[in-house]
Design an enzyme around this catalytic site. Structure first.
Site, PDB file in Angstrom:
ATOM      1  CG  ASP A  33      -2.101   0.935   1.221  1.00  0.00           C
ATOM      2  OD1 ASP A  33      -2.701   1.041   0.018  1.00  0.00           O
ATOM      3  OD2 ASP A  33      -2.004   1.753   2.165  1.00  0.00           O
ATOM      4  CD  GLU A  75      -2.212   2.653  -3.304  1.00  0.00           C
ATOM      5  OE1 GLU A  75      -2.523   3.512  -4.369  1.00  0.00           O
ATOM      6  OE2 GLU A  75      -1.865   2.860  -2.125  1.00  0.00           O
ATOM      7  CG  ASP A 124      -9.897   3.289   1.007  1.00  0.00           C
ATOM      8  OD1 ASP A 124     -10.182   2.917   1.992  1.00  0.00           O
ATOM      9  OD2 ASP A 124      -8.324   3.376   0.970  1.00  0.00           O
TER      10      ASP A 124
END
Length: 495
Positions: free
Chosen positions: A295, A342, A395
């Site tokens: 991430d 990511e 998200d």
């Protein structure tokens, strides 16, 4: 299933699902029958990737991105009903309303295990426990000590502990260990049990042709075993408080920027140790997953550092990250590391150059494609074969909720680009993602179920009603499996 290299994983067309284990139904935990039932659904649907969020133990806010450990598993996932067959609990002890709390049941099962009262099935015995301790000692002992002290200190952050424990005074820690043998043994047992059940699930998934896909947050929570036990690897003062804090600068999406609260690595100290802490982190995740996402990958190239004394994101500044030096160490240690970057948000050219230099797949998200720009990287015609395509992420709003919230102009643009009327949302977006040249297509389970905003899993910047959505088994019908499988077959996403 075996693969000669990570390259194979990202060169074969596949489809998968994004679902965190906390979403699964399960009275006594999810890593038993509940998780196997979900794997069966995936296999019946032609889906060969199960992506989760980070699976570590969480703080009360339940965010999997602020874990108590970068290595440990969340004991709430453990299916206590599986311990009946192991001879460590009885059916009567699991009857609702339960005579014991979950904590008491763990304690009872641990006592029986260490008294050799279990059946010792499939390595779930003293020898297996000792192997687990030896293999994971690099994180396990500190984690158990951290959690044991935390229990005694009523879950206070380690920054509020008595100074001798906060600062890891050798004598104080030894005194605590001497006085807390059964507590520490129970916490170790929980981790052994988690890893035993997770490996059983991973083996079951592999037999069904399903690979597990994990997630590593680039930063770790300040209140974690990792920071407490490795203060020299973070930018902290003498008391352990952060001198600088992670976040992102103001941008179009967050005009005030974001203050994440995570401490920032002392990358110089990490480099002097050959990035050992990070390599151990990758090793523990490789034991659990077949693919791993990192991430906020851009933080390896440069990260936004916010002074703790002026904690508004606008007062931050960019600091160069370890970049090539770090990634070279990772791939020297693990040549076949199946890492996904990511790369969402505002990403500069140097970040993409770093990603491409190491041939790391990136991410595209269908929902992000419709800003009116034809060179938007998330539009289908700009996708790349080794990347991943998502309809949305954890998200985002669900795809149906997103579509319904669009203004009329953008909604017409979406319909025109996809060549649809919009009546079949979210399936027209799912089909477009499956049609993409990206090797892996991942769809949140809520999109497969056609759910709206009420099923959103997380809304960034908020602290209410996040991480709590639950799957209902009756929605996972044979008709849905057939519909998904037809799309998988149509777009050649079944290896």
């Amino acid at each position: 299933m075996t693969y000669s290299s990570a390259e194979d994983l990202f060169s074969i067309r596949r489809a998968g699902v994004l679902l965190h284990p906390t979403c699964l139904p399960g009275t006594w935990g999810v890593l038993g029958a509940s998780a196997r039932t979900f794997v069966d659904f995936l296999a019946d649907s032609g889906l060969t990737i199960w992506q989760t969020l980070p699976i570590g133990p969480t703080h009360p806010d339940l965010s999997p991105y602020q874990s108590l450990s970068a290595h440990a598993g969340n004991p709430h996932f453990i299916d206590l009903s599986e311990l009946v067959d192991e001879g460590l609990l009885t059916e009567e002890e699991l009857v609702l309303p339960a005579p014991h709390t979950r904590h008491q049941l763990f304690t009872l099962a641990a006592q029986r295990f260490f008294n050799n009262e279990g059946k010792g099935v499939n390595g779930f015995d003293q020898a297996g426990y000792q192997r687990f301790r030896e293999t994971n000692g690099y994180w396990l002992d500190d984690f158990c000590l951290f959690c044991g002290i935390r229990e005694v200190q009523s879950s206070q952050s380690w920054l509020q502990w008595p100074e001798s424990l906060r600062d890891r005074d050798v004598g104080a820690l030894q005194d605590f260990i001497d006085q807390s043998q059964s507590r520490l043994a129970r916490i170790r047992f929980e981790q052994f049990l988690f890893h035993h059940q997770w490996q059983a699930l991973r083996d079951y998934a592999r037999r069904k042709g399903v690979l597990l896909f994990g997630d590593i947050p680039i930063f770790v929570a300040h209140d974690s075993a990792d920071v407490w036990a490795n203060r020299h690897l973070f930018k902290l003062d003498d008391r352990g408080e952060s001198t600088v804090i992670a976040g992102v600068p103001p941008d179009y999406f967050s005009p005030d920027g974001q203050h994440w609260g995570n401490p920032i690595y002392n990358w110089g100290a990490m480099a002097l140790e050959g990035y050992r802490w990070w390599l151990q982190r990758l090793e523990s995740q490789r034991q659990l997953f077949d693919l791993i996402r990192i991430d906020h990958f851009r933080g390896l190239q440069a990260y936004w550092e916010i002074p703790a004394k002026t904690p508004e994101p606008r007062f931050g500044y960019w600091v160069p990250g370890p970049a090539e030096h770090f990634l070279e160490a990772c791939f020297t240690r693990f040549p076949d590391l199946p890492l996904v970057a990511e790369n969402l948000g505002i990403i500069s050219d140097d970040v993409e150059q770093l990603r491409k230099r190491f041939r790391l797949p990136g991410m595209t998200v269908m929902q992000f494609g419709f800003d009116g720009s034809s060179d938007n990287p998330h539009l289908l015609h700009n996708h790349h074969p080794r990347d991943l395509v998502y309809t949305g992420t954890h998200d985002n709003d669900t795809t149906l909720g997103w579509y319904q919230s669009l203004d009329d102009h953008t909604r017409r643009y979406v319909n025109a680009y996809l060549g649809v009327s919009g009546d079949d949302m979210p399936w027209s977006v799912i089909e477009a993602a499956f049609r993409s040249v990206c090797s892996l297509a991942i769809v949140p389970m809520q999109d497969f179920l056609g759910l709206g905003t009420e099923a959103r899993f997380n809304t960034p910047g908020t602290v209410v009603n996040n991480w709590v959505w639950q799957l209902e088994w009756n929605l996972c019908s044979q008709d849905l499996s057939r519909k998904v499988d037809e799309l998988v077959q149509q777009h050649r996403r079944l290896p």
